[in-house]
Design a protein around this motif. Sequence first.
Motif, PDB file in Angstrom:
ATOM      1  N   UNK A 139       0.827  -1.209   0.000  1.00 51.43           N
ATOM      2  CA  UNK A 139       0.000   0.000   0.000  1.00 51.43           C
ATOM      3  C   UNK A 139       0.861   1.259   0.000  1.00 51.43           C
ATOM      4  N   UNK A 140       1.908   1.272   0.827  1.00 51.94           N
ATOM      5  CA  UNK A 140       2.755   2.458   0.912  1.00 51.94           C
ATOM      6  C   UNK A 140       3.534   2.688  -0.374  1.00 51.94           C
ATOM      7  N   UNK A 141       3.823   1.621  -1.098  1.00 51.06           N
ATOM      8  CA  UNK A 141       4.567   1.743  -2.350  1.00 51.06           C
ATOM      9  C   UNK A 141       3.641   1.885  -3.554  1.00 51.06           C
ATOM     10  N   UNK A 142       2.324   1.808  -3.307  1.00 50.23           N
ATOM     11  CA  UNK A 142       1.336   1.820  -4.387  1.00 50.23           C
ATOM     12  C   UNK A 142       1.661   0.727  -5.399  1.00 50.23           C
ATOM     13  N   UNK A 143       1.920  -0.455  -4.868  1.00 51.28           N
ATOM     14  CA  UNK A 143       2.323  -1.585  -5.705  1.00 51.28           C
ATOM     15  C   UNK A 143       1.338  -2.738  -5.528  1.00 51.28           C
TER      16      UNK A 143
END
Length: 285
Positions: A139-143
């Motif tokens: 989520x934090x990496x938008x991956x």
Amino acid sequence: MTLAAPVRPVLVLDDGGTVAGIAAQRWAAAEATRRDLPLQLVGTRADGARAVRRLRGEYPRLPVDLRRLPGPVRRALRPLTADAALLALPAPASEPVLSNSFCPTAVVPADETARGRVVVGVAPWTPEEVLCTAVDEALERDAELVAVRVWRAGGRGLPDLARLLPGPFGPDAGWGHGGNDTAEGARRDLDQLLSPWRIGYPQLQLHPLVVHGDPAAVLTMLSVDAELLVVGRSGRGALLRAVAGSPGDDAVTAARCPVLVVPEPTPPRGEVLALPGLLPVGPTG
């Protein structure tokens, strides 16, 4: 009055300026910047100040400090990880340091590059903390997050051993009766394990993957085009580890991307530092 939670730094090992060491330091600095945390370079070498100056020049807004260890690294580094958010090590990592860290530990290869997906290795004994960490990272990496369940017939010794084990490894859970050593059983296990995360995080790009083969080989192959590989540190005990092996250990050694090794939950810091031989180490230099 509510006391603010202490800031937990990102730690990175100073190995004297090798190519892999510099790659690990830059990766750790980028992670610390992304998490808005300070970076501490830790090691036993007296010339670590040069690495600190380099990192401060490359990341001028990042607080970077040097923490010299009295050595040996394995013993002196361990208590620091009780108060750290992350430890980064250059590949290949020292197994004693990796297995004794109290915080998540990243092993960074010299030629790592961001590729845009997070892969997590999932087994029937994978703790919730591993999936939670993988979800947060994706989520934090938008991956996208690829959850991999590798199976092979016979379970590499697990069915026979399962007869000796209670709970999730015993016959009631299917171990020892062939229930989980088929593609259908593995897919059912994985869907059940991922269900809460699908419901709780609808924005997560979650892709289950069930593969027949050797777990370490599969994880290594998937690491080629991954940004991060997340695995759990083996906490299954000496007997089970000896029979079943630890795919995460082999994948950490051979992976082509940074590998984040998530430990079992630890006791409170006070209990950790009260253990024999774990005395706080203050900053020097």
